[in-house]
Write a protein that holds these residues in place. Structure first.
Motif, PDB file in Angstrom:
ATOM      1  N   MET A 133      43.069  46.532  33.794  1.00  0.00           N
ATOM      2  CA  MET A 133      42.466  44.729  33.962  1.00  0.00           C
ATOM      3  C   MET A 133      43.247  44.044  32.852  1.00  0.00           C
ATOM      4  O   MET A 133      42.920  42.786  33.378  1.00  0.00           O
ATOM      5  N   GLN A 134      43.787  44.662  31.661  1.00  0.00           N
ATOM      6  CA  GLN A 134      45.117  44.362  30.808  1.00  0.00           C
ATOM      7  C   GLN A 134      45.081  43.069  32.069  1.00  0.00           C
ATOM      8  O   GLN A 134      45.690  42.476  31.579  1.00  0.00           O
ATOM      9  N   SER A 135      46.599  44.613  32.370  1.00  0.00           N
ATOM     10  CA  SER A 135      47.603  43.106  33.213  1.00  0.00           C
ATOM     11  C   SER A 135      46.566  42.132  34.256  1.00  0.00           C
ATOM     12  O   SER A 135      47.240  40.901  34.753  1.00  0.00           O
ATOM     13  N   ALA A 136      45.964  42.428  35.003  1.00  0.00           N
ATOM     14  CA  ALA A 136      45.195  41.293  35.746  1.00  0.00           C
ATOM     15  C   ALA A 136      44.883  40.310  34.711  1.00  0.00           C
ATOM     16  O   ALA A 136      45.367  38.606  35.035  1.00  0.00           O
ATOM     17  N   ILE A 137      44.282  40.489  34.035  1.00  0.00           N
ATOM     18  CA  ILE A 137      43.561  38.884  32.715  1.00  0.00           C
ATOM     19  C   ILE A 137      45.244  38.523  32.059  1.00  0.00           C
ATOM     20  O   ILE A 137      44.831  37.217  31.860  1.00  0.00           O
ATOM     21  N   GLY A 138      46.066  39.315  31.840  1.00  0.00           N
ATOM     22  CA  GLY A 138      47.058  38.836  30.885  1.00  0.00           C
ATOM     23  C   GLY A 138      48.392  37.868  31.994  1.00  0.00           C
ATOM     24  O   GLY A 138      48.338  37.291  31.734  1.00  0.00           O
ATOM     25  N   ASP A 139      47.963  38.503  33.356  1.00  0.00           N
ATOM     26  CA  ASP A 139      48.757  37.317  34.260  1.00  0.00           C
ATOM     27  C   ASP A 139      48.175  36.133  34.136  1.00  0.00           C
ATOM     28  O   ASP A 139      48.601  34.854  34.594  1.00  0.00           O
ATOM     29  N   ALA A 140      46.949  36.299  34.174  1.00  0.00           N
ATOM     30  CA  ALA A 140      46.116  34.994  34.266  1.00  0.00           C
ATOM     31  C   ALA A 140      45.761  33.345  33.579  1.00  0.00           C
ATOM     32  O   ALA A 140      45.660  32.945  33.507  1.00  0.00           O
ATOM     33  N   SER A 141      46.435  34.286  32.569  1.00  0.00           N
ATOM     34  CA  SER A 141      46.123  33.285  30.808  1.00  0.00           C
ATOM     35  C   SER A 141      47.413  33.472  29.782  1.00  0.00           C
ATOM     36  O   SER A 141      47.694  33.653  29.000  1.00  0.00           O
ATOM     37  N   ASN A 142      48.875  33.812  30.837  1.00  0.00           N
ATOM     38  CA  ASN A 142      50.203  33.743  30.379  1.00  0.00           C
ATOM     39  C   ASN A 142      50.048  31.984  30.803  1.00  0.00           C
ATOM     40  O   ASN A 142      51.256  32.199  31.597  1.00  0.00           O
ATOM     41  N   ALA A 144      52.163  30.584  28.704  1.00  0.00           N
ATOM     42  CA  ALA A 144      53.915  30.160  28.611  1.00  0.00           C
ATOM     43  C   ALA A 144      54.939  30.401  29.497  1.00  0.00           C
ATOM     44  O   ALA A 144      55.883  29.462  29.728  1.00  0.00           O
ATOM     45  N   ALA A 145      54.551  31.467  30.316  1.00  0.00           N
ATOM     46  CA  ALA A 145      55.192  31.267  31.917  1.00  0.00           C
ATOM     47  C   ALA A 145      54.801  29.806  32.708  1.00  0.00           C
ATOM     48  O   ALA A 145      55.347  29.990  32.995  1.00  0.00           O
ATOM     49  N   GLY A 146      53.320  29.399  32.546  1.00  0.00           N
ATOM     50  CA  GLY A 146      53.533  28.143  33.047  1.00  0.00           C
ATOM     51  C   GLY A 146      53.669  27.888  34.517  1.00  0.00           C
ATOM     52  O   GLY A 146      54.082  29.020  35.459  1.00  0.00           O
ATOM     53  N   GLY A 147      53.600  26.733  35.190  1.00  0.00           N
ATOM     54  CA  GLY A 147      53.598  27.035  37.101  1.00  0.00           C
ATOM     55  C   GLY A 147      52.514  27.260  37.083  1.00  0.00           C
ATOM     56  O   GLY A 147      52.024  28.061  37.577  1.00  0.00           O
ATOM     57  N   TRP A 148      54.054  27.625  39.017  1.00  0.00           N
ATOM     58  CA  TRP A 148      53.098  28.818  39.731  1.00  0.00           C
ATOM     59  C   TRP A 148      52.978  30.337  39.166  1.00  0.00           C
ATOM     60  O   TRP A 148      52.305  30.999  40.153  1.00  0.00           O
ATOM     61  N   PRO A 149      53.860  31.281  37.883  1.00  0.00           N
ATOM     62  CA  PRO A 149      53.705  31.870  37.712  1.00  0.00           C
ATOM     63  C   PRO A 149      51.867  32.335  37.567  1.00  0.00           C
ATOM     64  O   PRO A 149      51.101  33.155  37.587  1.00  0.00           O
ATOM     65  N   LEU A 150      51.694  31.703  36.816  1.00  0.00           N
ATOM     66  CA  LEU A 150      50.185  31.437  36.023  1.00  0.00           C
ATOM     67  C   LEU A 150      49.818  30.920  37.126  1.00  0.00           C
ATOM     68  O   LEU A 150      48.056  32.031  37.427  1.00  0.00           O
ATOM     69  N   VAL A 151      49.642  30.394  37.817  1.00  0.00           N
ATOM     70  CA  VAL A 151      48.818  29.919  39.333  1.00  0.00           C
ATOM     71  C   VAL A 151      48.182  30.812  40.310  1.00  0.00           C
ATOM     72  O   VAL A 151      47.622  31.524  40.257  1.00  0.00           O
ATOM     73  N   TRP A 152      49.749  31.376  40.855  1.00  0.00           N
ATOM     74  CA  TRP A 152      49.320  33.022  40.940  1.00  0.00           C
ATOM     75  C   TRP A 152      48.598  34.208  40.303  1.00  0.00           C
ATOM     76  O   TRP A 152      48.101  35.041  40.715  1.00  0.00           O
ATOM     77  N   GLY A 153      49.199  33.925  38.683  1.00  0.00           N
ATOM     78  CA  GLY A 153      48.667  34.968  38.431  1.00  0.00           C
ATOM     79  C   GLY A 153      46.786  34.817  38.010  1.00  0.00           C
ATOM     80  O   GLY A 153      45.850  36.256  38.343  1.00  0.00           O
ATOM     81  N   SER A 156      45.749  36.341  41.382  1.00  0.00           N
ATOM     82  CA  SER A 156      45.785  37.339  41.602  1.00  0.00           C
ATOM     83  C   SER A 156      43.879  38.060  41.195  1.00  0.00           C
ATOM     84  O   SER A 156      43.420  39.021  41.125  1.00  0.00           O
ATOM     85  N   LEU A 157      43.356  37.247  39.839  1.00  0.00           N
ATOM     86  CA  LEU A 157      42.674  37.304  39.082  1.00  0.00           C
ATOM     87  C   LEU A 157      41.548  37.385  39.736  1.00  0.00           C
ATOM     88  O   LEU A 157      40.351  38.156  40.151  1.00  0.00           O
ATOM     89  N   VAL A 158      41.258  36.303  40.620  1.00  0.00           N
ATOM     90  CA  VAL A 158      40.324  36.170  41.315  1.00  0.00           C
ATOM     91  C   VAL A 158      40.289  37.428  42.675  1.00  0.00           C
ATOM     92  O   VAL A 158      38.928  37.420  42.621  1.00  0.00           O
ATOM     93  N   GLY A 159      41.552  37.740  42.633  1.00  0.00           N
ATOM     94  CA  GLY A 159      41.294  38.572  43.941  1.00  0.00           C
ATOM     95  C   GLY A 159      40.462  39.239  43.772  1.00  0.00           C
ATOM     96  O   GLY A 159      40.386  40.721  44.098  1.00  0.00           O
TER      97      GLY A 159
END
Lengths: 223, 213
Positions: A133-142, A144-153, A156-159
């Motif tokens: 859960m930490q990893s899923a939320i972390g990717d979706a709320s990062n 600082a990464a911005g752009g596509w990594p944030l969108v894919w995060g 991924s969380l929606v998935g």
């Protein structure tokens, strides 16, 4: 042209015997199949003996029995001596073959289940639930990464959430839950497809390995 | 009593080792390591049960002259030879010739058969994917497309077809595949936690055999 090594011949003949199953079941395949079961069981026995029983029971227990008592205190105070207890409890597994004592097999099973459940409970919560859960939320709320990594995060969380909703059976899949579960199915299908692709490639590489062995080591067509 | 004692053992050990996880002390760690070693020793003897069942099955098959009974001799011989050589060649006995024979048998009999057994699954998977494709549902199509792209992404031929295929393959692995795997792992985690609690509290009793009552 052919190999002169008897071991290579044995490996090649057994490989071909197993591949012969692709045509239909036959005595050569059956021979290899039965041999494989027996040898795998023998291999398992040797591994348990050499890697589990000898280092964890036989060697320390024997050392406790043969140690000079003056230096290490009385035998009963030596923790290595008490390894006889799990060994005796383990022997209760054999009661399965004695009808009048077969209920005693429940004792080692209960100890295994109790230890497994107790030791596993907190570890499962930590690794399979909190960390995921930490990893899923972390990717979706990062942010600082911005752009596509944030969108894919976020995707991924929606998935993750929709996949979980598909496995939620406490309520009938109607309304919003139905839509969410349907999206979850799509994510699951892509996941299964990816696993399928990886597994097929793994099996194909094993097949290439066997064919390469036959052509290179056995009949020396490829050098 | 035959059923109460095992249930009590599970309850006491289950609660004790759940609590142990939250006690950060040297004594707690020693207890954990000792219990782990005891568990390893005890569970090793379960091998006797597994081998006993295997031998029993094949001996009965030979005695009763069931179909393909002669092949049961092959299984028993394989078990005896591999097991005996493995033990005699291991550190406890240490016979070098037995160790050499065991290694040769592993490399030229066990490992090739293992690889060949799994390799033939490639053909059955191809036939399974063909049948899935014939199902013509949207879900089956998505599954096959994802599988196909991942396969192409692994091999150099994929990049030869289109240089972006490895990137798409990686995206599938890192985003939708990761999401579904995380969802499944979370489900497994929640299910395992619930099952562990049910076992500790004696709600789940099917392991007692029979109806569990």
């Amino acid at each position: 042209m052919f190999s002169h090594d008897i071991w290579v011949w044995i490996a090649a003949v057994l490989t071909l015997a197993i591949f012969s199953f692709l045509y239909k079941e036959n005595p050569f395949y059956r021979f290899a199949e039965y041999l494989f079961v027996g040898m795998s069981a023998g291999y398992g026995l040797a591994r348990v003996w050499n890697n589990a029983l000898v280092p964890n029971f036989i060697n320390p227990f024997w050392a406790a029995l043969t140690a000079e008592r003056g230096a290490t205190g009385p035998l009963l105070a030596d923790p290595r001596f008490w390894l006889i207890v799990p060994a005796l409890l383990g022997l209760l597994y054999i009661c399965r073959f004695i009808p009048s004592l077969s209920h005693l097999i429940l004792v080692p099973i209960a100890i295994g289940l109790g230890l497994g459940s107790g030791m596993g409970l907190a570890a499962i919560i930590q690794t399979d639930i909190i960390k995921q859960m930490q990893s899923a939320i972390g990717d979706a709320s990062n942010v600082a990464a911005g752009g596509w990594p944030l969108v894919w995060g976020i995707v991924s969380l929606v998935g993750v959430l929709t996949t979980l909703s598909y496995f939620f059976f406490s309520r009938e899949h109607k309304g919003a839950l139905k839509y969410s579960a349907n999206i979850g199915i799509w994510f699951l299908m892509v996941g299964f497809g990816a696993s399928f692709g990886n597994t097929v490639m793994g099996r194909v590489s094993l097949l290439i390995g066997r064919v390469q062995f036959l052509l290179t080591d056995w009949i020396h067509v490829i050098r | 009593m035959k059923r109460q004692l095992p249930l009590m053992i599970v309850l006491v050990l289950g609660i004790a080792f759940t609590v142990q996880f939250f006690i950060p002390s040297r004594a707690s760690e020693v207890t954990y390591q000792t219990a782990l070693q005891w568990w390893l020793v005890m569970s090793s003897f379960a091998m006797v049960l597994a081998l006993g069942s295997l031998v029993n099955h094949h001996v009965l098959k030979i005695k009763r002259r069931k179909e393909h009974w002669a092949f049961s001799w092959v299984t028993l011989a394989g078990l005896l030879v591999m097991g005996a050589l493995g033990i005699m060649g291991g550190p406890s006995v240490g016979l070098r010739w037995a160790n050499a024979a065991y290694n040769q048998l592993f490399l030229f009999v066990q490992a090739p058969m293992d690889s060949a057994m799994f390799a033939i699954l490639a053909f059955y998977m191809a036939s399974a994917s063909y049948r899935a494709f014939r199902a013509r549902s949207k879900e089956a199509t998505v599954l096959l497309i994802a599988g196909f792209v991942v396969m192409l992404g692994i091999i150099p031929f994929g990049a030869m077809l289109w240089r972006r295929i490895p990137d798409i393959s990686e995206w599938i692995m890192m985003v939708p595949n990761m999401a579904s795997k995380r969802g499944i792992l979370l489900g497994i985690g929640l299910g395992s936690t619930a099952t562990a609690l049910k076992i500790i509290l004696g709600i789940e009793r099917s392991w007692l055999g029979g109806s569990g009552k």
